[in-house]
Each structure stands twice: as structure tokens, then as C-alpha cells.
Design a protein around this motif. Structure first.
Motif, PDB file in Angstrom:
ATOM      1  N   LEU A  19       0.804  -1.211   0.000  1.00 21.45           N
ATOM      2  CA  LEU A  19       0.000   0.000   0.000  1.00 21.45           C
ATOM      3  C   LEU A  19       0.843   1.271   0.000  1.00 21.45           C
ATOM      4  N   GLN A  20       2.108   1.140   0.350  1.00 19.19           N
ATOM      5  CA  GLN A  20       2.991   2.299   0.398  1.00 19.19           C
ATOM      6  C   GLN A  20       4.421   1.841   0.116  1.00 19.19           C
ATOM      7  N   GLU A  21       5.320   2.802   0.018  1.00 16.39           N
ATOM      8  CA  GLU A  21       6.702   2.499  -0.335  1.00 16.39           C
ATOM      9  C   GLU A  21       7.380   1.604   0.698  1.00 16.39           C
ATOM     10  N   ALA A  22       7.065   1.781   1.966  1.00 11.66           N
ATOM     11  CA  ALA A  22       7.707   0.989   3.012  1.00 11.66           C
ATOM     12  C   ALA A  22       7.346  -0.492   2.931  1.00 11.66           C
ATOM     13  N   ASP A  23       6.255  -0.828   2.268  1.00 16.68           N
ATOM     14  CA  ASP A  23       5.834  -2.224   2.159  1.00 16.68           C
ATOM     15  C   ASP A  23       6.538  -2.964   1.038  1.00 16.68           C
ATOM     16  N   LEU A  24       7.242  -2.265   0.164  1.00 13.22           N
ATOM     17  CA  LEU A  24       7.892  -2.900  -0.980  1.00 13.22           C
ATOM     18  C   LEU A  24       9.093  -3.731  -0.532  1.00 13.22           C
ATOM     19  N   ALA A  25       9.183  -4.937  -1.039  1.00 16.40           N
ATOM     20  CA  ALA A  25      10.328  -5.814  -0.780  1.00 16.40           C
ATOM     21  C   ALA A  25      11.289  -5.734  -1.960  1.00 16.40           C
ATOM     22  N   ILE A  26      11.709  -4.529  -2.296  1.00 16.16           N
ATOM     23  CA  ILE A  26      12.598  -4.251  -3.419  1.00 16.16           C
ATOM     24  C   ILE A  26      13.823  -3.527  -2.881  1.00 16.16           C
ATOM     25  N   HIS A  27      14.931  -3.681  -3.573  1.00 14.74           N
ATOM     26  CA  HIS A  27      16.168  -3.021  -3.142  1.00 14.74           C
ATOM     27  C   HIS A  27      15.974  -1.507  -3.129  1.00 14.74           C
ATOM     28  N   VAL A  28      16.568  -0.860  -2.142  1.00 11.06           N
ATOM     29  CA  VAL A  28      16.371   0.579  -1.939  1.00 11.06           C
ATOM     30  C   VAL A  28      16.864   1.381  -3.147  1.00 11.06           C
ATOM     31  N   LYS A  29      17.957   0.965  -3.741  1.00 10.35           N
ATOM     32  CA  LYS A  29      18.496   1.720  -4.876  1.00 10.35           C
ATOM     33  C   LYS A  29      17.540   1.703  -6.067  1.00 10.35           C
ATOM     34  N   LYS A  30      16.904   0.576  -6.304  1.00  7.46           N
ATOM     35  CA  LYS A  30      15.953   0.499  -7.420  1.00  7.46           C
ATOM     36  C   LYS A  30      14.731   1.369  -7.150  1.00  7.46           C
ATOM     37  N   ILE A  31      14.299   1.405  -5.903  1.00  6.88           N
ATOM     38  CA  ILE A  31      13.173   2.274  -5.550  1.00  6.88           C
ATOM     39  C   ILE A  31      13.536   3.737  -5.753  1.00  6.88           C
ATOM     40  N   GLU A  32      14.743   4.107  -5.360  1.00 11.37           N
ATOM     41  CA  GLU A  32      15.177   5.492  -5.531  1.00 11.37           C
ATOM     42  C   GLU A  32      15.309   5.857  -7.000  1.00 11.37           C
ATOM     43  N   GLU A  33      15.809   4.947  -7.821  1.00 11.10           N
ATOM     44  CA  GLU A  33      15.913   5.229  -9.255  1.00 11.10           C
ATOM     45  C   GLU A  33      14.539   5.440  -9.875  1.00 11.10           C
TER      46      GLU A  33
END
Length: 423
Positions: A19-33
Motif C-alpha cells: 500500500l505504500q513504499e515501506a511495504d515494498l520488498a525491493i532493493h532501496v536503490k531500485k526504488i530510488e531510481e
């Protein structure tokens, strides 16, 4: 604040979407990109109009872009390729008296209309606080995969008529003929359209544990969802699920939910048992519990049946003794069943590697004769049902005829293409 989830959906993962960014199980760098590109794309600059996301299946490409776009108040419109098969049910498949009917429009025309109308007109369901439109293409039309020039022409028309950002999602494949990124997005197209490329990697074990931990918390707290599942699995089973998923987040989450549907003892719940099963004694139930605890079998994509592990079991078979008889530790049928989706690739790898794995020339001749038979079976174009039989024969012949295995290190050679020519 969490929204109320609809438990009537057919998708198991629908209730557990982030439901939000904190719930994503993705690497932080990919989220930032992705966040950086989405933020710059709101400025409607040509250099940030096109984005290509690539990565292995289950790496979180789609869910990541949708979650972040929703957080930035984008109006996301996703293209879905329509089914272009007409079923003539009204004439009961009478081909002789069938009237001429106008077929559906070509997929390219429908795709062009989607790009043009979605970027030009507003949706009736859009809200006033949306900051812009975002087009998402994951399901590419088959006609464009056969003729990439049509797809490139559609991109040129879209670039000339719209400034809205568009995201293409392509899953990595081992076959170049099916690789969307390789066929539709060559280097000159990437440079011509100033297309940004973000590559996702397989999800790490720690992030997959984070995802299933969040799912377990939702199952425990949500009363409606908890009715569909029996129990939350133990830590040991969670470790097996993560280890067997091999970086596939979707596979990990689905296996976790399937495990939650089972009871703790591994047996069916009372409401799903047959009458004969319901009358079983407690002693049998206790014995089944002990058997389950002793055997820690991996779930889902078993890490022991990857291509390299499968070739190792075929070229270096292990045996166990049962009284006076000896049998394979891993049956050829179980190995062949793991590769039914790619039988030709496994047979091709056997062709290119079996000679150096045998030390006896007689065994090489026997294996070569059986592979010749397998090639004749696999090249039978009139039936697709022969491929499972072919790979079963190939795997068993390699294991049976390799009596003296070469134990020195030999790297796996790439597959070769074998084609029979009729005379």
C-alpha cells in the motif's frame, strides 16, 4: 491507514499488495531510481518520457512502479492485449453455411488507439488531485513481436503526439527470439528515443522474508482473510520457502499462501477430508506429523532441480541399495518432470556434454543411439505430446548407460541445435 481489502478477488496476492513504499520488498536503490524518474517525468521533458524496466520474473517490476506511481498521484493506464479470436457460437461451427463476418481490428491499430486516446483524453474515474498520466505496457501485442518495425512506428507517432511518460516492462528470458527487450528495444532505439533503462535483479532472501512476514501479519490481524487460511507456517518452513524461491518474489509469496492453506500437520482440514480419511486414528495422524518433521522438503522451485543440478544428477547419478537391489537415488522420471517446459533445451545440453562425461566408448555408443531415437521423437511436428516421452527417454538413457562416470572437472558446454533432414 490501510484500506479495506476485497476478499472476493480471484487473485491470491490481491489482498497483500503493498500500500505504500515501506511495504515494498525491493532493493532501496531500485526504488530510488524509479522515484527519481517518476519525479522528473512529471515535468514532461522529452528526456524522461520513456522508461524500460527489465529483470527476471518475480523481481517486483510491476508492483514497484504501480505503488510508487500511486504514491505520486499518477493516473496509471495499463495496456492489455485483447483476445483476437472470434467464436462463432451462433452458427454451431457450420463452416459451409457460415456468413462472412467482419473480423476484429488489428492489434497494432488497437495499440495505437490506446496510446493516442489514453494520453489525450481524461478518464471518467480520474480524481482531481492527480498530477499526471502514466502509461504502462507489459503485455506486448504478438504482431509487434513478429515485426518490431510496427512497434517502433507506434513509438514515433506517440512521441510526436504526446508528452505523457510511458513505461515498458520486459521480463528476461533465455531465448533471444522471445526476449522482448532484445527484439523491440535495440541500442539504436534506446538512443533515438532517449529511453531510460532500469534493470531489476533477483530479490534477496532478506527482502523475501520481509514480504512474507508482512503477509503473515495481515493474515493474523484481518478477520476476513484469516478465514481462508489455516495457520501461519513455522520459521523452518519459511526458510525452506525462501531458499526454494531462488529470488522469485511472486513464487515465494504464492508458496507461502499455499502453505498457510494447509494445516500444521500437513493433512487436510476436517471439512476437506473424505469420509474414509475422517475415520483415521490419532496414531496415524501423529505418525504423519513425525514424518513431516523429519523430512524437510523444499517447496516451490526446489533449488536441487535447477538446470545445473539436474545435469549433475543425470551425468553423475547416485545409487542406494535396498536389499539385493540397487536403484537411483533420484529417479529419472522426477528429474524429467522438472524440465517439461523446456525439453528441447535439456536434450540439446545432453547432446553437447554427454561424450566427455563417459569414460567407456561402449557407453558413449549406447547413449548416442538413444539420443538419436530421442531426436526423432522430439522432431515429430504433428504431436506436442511426444516431447515429455522424449525427455524421459533421454534422461533415463544417460543415467543407465553412464556406468563409468568421468569425475574430473568439466565445464558445461552451451547447447547445440540438432535438426533432422528427411531424404
Amino acid at each position: 491507514m490501510q484500506r479495506k481489502r476485497d476478499c472476493s478477488s480471484g487473485d491470491l496476492l490481491e489482498h497483500f499488495k503493498p500500500l505504500q513504499e515501506a511495504d515494498l520488498a525491493i532493493h532501496v536503490k531500485k526504488i530510488e531510481e524509479l522515484k527519481e524518474w517518476l519525479t522528473e517525468a512529471q515535468k514532461l521533458h522529452p528526456a524522461t518520457q520513456f522508461l524500460l524496466l527489465t529483470g527476471p520474473p518475480g523481481s517486483g517490476k510491476s508492483i514497484c512502479i504501480k505503488t510508487l506511481a500511486k504514491a505520486l498521484n499518477y493516473d496509471v493506464s495499463e495496456w492489455t492485449t485483447p483476445v483476437d479470436v472470434d467464436l462463432f457460437l451462433d452458427d454451431r461451427f457450420d463452416f459451409e453455411d457460415r456468413e462472412n463476418k467482419n473480423g476484429r481490428r488489428p492489434q497494432k491499430a488497437l495499440f495505437d488507439d490506446f496510446l493516442y486516446k489514453t494520453s489525450r483524453y481524461c478518464s471518467l474515474f480520474s480524481t482531481a488531485n492527480e498530477n499526471g498520466k502514466l502509461l504502462l505496457v507489459k503485455d506486448f501485442p504478438n504482431s509487434m513481436l513478429r515485426t518490431p518495425d510496427e512497434f517502433h512506428h507506434s513509438l514515433e507517432r506517440y512521441r510526436d503526439s504526446s508528452m505523457d511518460p510511458i513505461v515498458f516492462i520486459a521480463t528476461d528470458t533465455t531465448c533471444k527470439s522471445l526476449d522482448v527487450a532484445y527484439n523491440l528495444f535495440p541500442p539504436h532505439i534506446m538512443d533515438n528515443f532517449q529511453m531510460r533503462h532500469i534493470k531489476f535483479n533477483a530479490v534477496s532472501a532478506s527482502l523475501m522474508k520481509k514480504a512474507i512476514k508482512r503477509m503473515g501479519a495481515i493474515i493474523k490481524t484481518d478477520k476476513e482473510i484469516s478465514k481462508q487460511y489455516q495457520t501461519v507456517p513455522s520459521k523452518a518452513i519459511e526458510e525452506d520457502i525462501v531458499a526454494s524461491s531462488q529470488g522469485d518474489l511472486r513464487n515465494c509469496c504464492l508458496n507461502y499462501l499455499f502453505t498457510c492453506m494447509k494445516s500444521e500437520a500437513g493433512a487436510l482440514p476436517k471439512r476437506l477430508r473424505l469420509d474414509n480419511d475422517a475415520s483415521c486414528s490419532d496414531a496415524k495422524v501423529k505418525s504423519s506429523v513425525s514424518t513431516v518433521k523429519k523430512s524437510s522438503k523444499h517447496l516451490g522451485l526446489d533449488e536441487n532441480i535447477t538446470i545445473m543440478h539436474g545435469l549433475g544428477r543425470i551425468f553423475h547419478p547416485k545409487f542406494i541399495k535396498q536389499g539385493e537391489h540397487t536403484r537411483f537415488l533420484h529417479s529419472p522420471e522426477s528429474i524429467a518432470d522438472c524440465f517439461l517446459t523446456q525439453p528441447s533445451s535439456i536434450v540439446s545440453l545432453l547432446h553437447s556434454n554427454y561424450v566427455i562425461r563417459c569414460t567407456d566408448i561402449l557407453n558413449v555408443c549406447k547413449a548416442s543411439d538413444m539420443l538419436t531415437v530421442v531426436d526423432a521423437i522430439m522432431n515429430e511436428f504433428r504431436s506436442d505430446q511426444l516431447a515429455p516421452y522424449g525427455i524421459n527417454i533421454a534422461v533415463r538413457s544417460m543415467m543407465v548407460h553412464n556406468e563409468q562416470t568421468a569425475h574430473r572437472f568439466q565445464p558445461i558446454k552451451k547447447k547445440i541445435k540438432v535438426q533432422l533432414h528427411e531424404r
